[in-house]
Design a protein around this motif. Structure first.
Motif: not given
Length: 181
Positions: A24, A26, A59, A81, A83, A86, A141-143, A145
């Motif tokens: 995945s 960003c 995506t 994928n 996200f 951001t 962030d939590t991903n 990004c």
């Protein structure tokens, strides 16, 4: 009269495969798609190599047509994928104009974690620059990004009150009245 014909039937490449270097992404990042299991490859984004570097903003599915040495072909698909967001990072200094020897509090917001050029890791840092300086923060962030923000802290010598007259409040330093005015 009987005629006999002989045919060789070749199966389509069944081991055609695509892998991505990153599961995945960003927005703004890229990944390398690697196709295997055929002799030649043609991607739906016009790439004709087994390696295809892509940078989708949303995506996206990618198809590759793999052809083997017998001219038989097959199609494989992979979805990359992205996200959807951001972080929107902001950075403020309080105050943004200081006198030599004073400090300013820098406050970052809009992300889960932070990385500063001032070496701190939380959302608030206190700085005491000797000269006017720009400070930057990278927020994640939590991903994972990220986005960045910066702020300028202006440092004045403050030898008179005129230098800070545009501020709503100011300190006289050093105080010539010895704490009495």
């Amino acid at each position: 009269v009987t005629t006999t014909a002989s045919f060789t039937i070749f199966p389509n490449p069944t081991n055609l495969n695509i892998v991505s270097s990153t599961a995945s992404l960003c927005s703004g990042q890229s990944t390398t798609l690697t196709a295997s299991g055929a002799s030649t490859f043609t991607w739906n984004n016009s790439s004709v190599n087994s390696l295809n570097v892509v940078s989708p903003s949303v995506t996206t599915s990618y198809n590759v047509l793999g052809t083997d040495t017998n001219a038989c072909s097959n199609i494989a698909t992979i979805t990359v994928n992205v996200f959807p967001t951001t972080p929107t990072v902001s950075l403020v200094s309080s105050p943004f104009i200081i006198c030599t020897g004073q400090s300013a509090t820098l406050t970052a917001s809009g992300a889960s974690t932070y990385s500063w050029n001032a070496a701190a890791a939380n959302s608030v840092v206190i700085v005491s620059p000797n000269s006017s300086s720009s400070f930057s923060v990278l927020g994640f962030d939590t991903n994972g990004c990220s986005a960045s923000a910066s702020v300028m802290v202006t440092v004045n010598n403050c030898t008179s009150s005129n230098e800070l007259e545009k501020e709503s409040a100011f300190l006289i330093y050093p105080n010539p009245a010895q704490n009495e005015i």
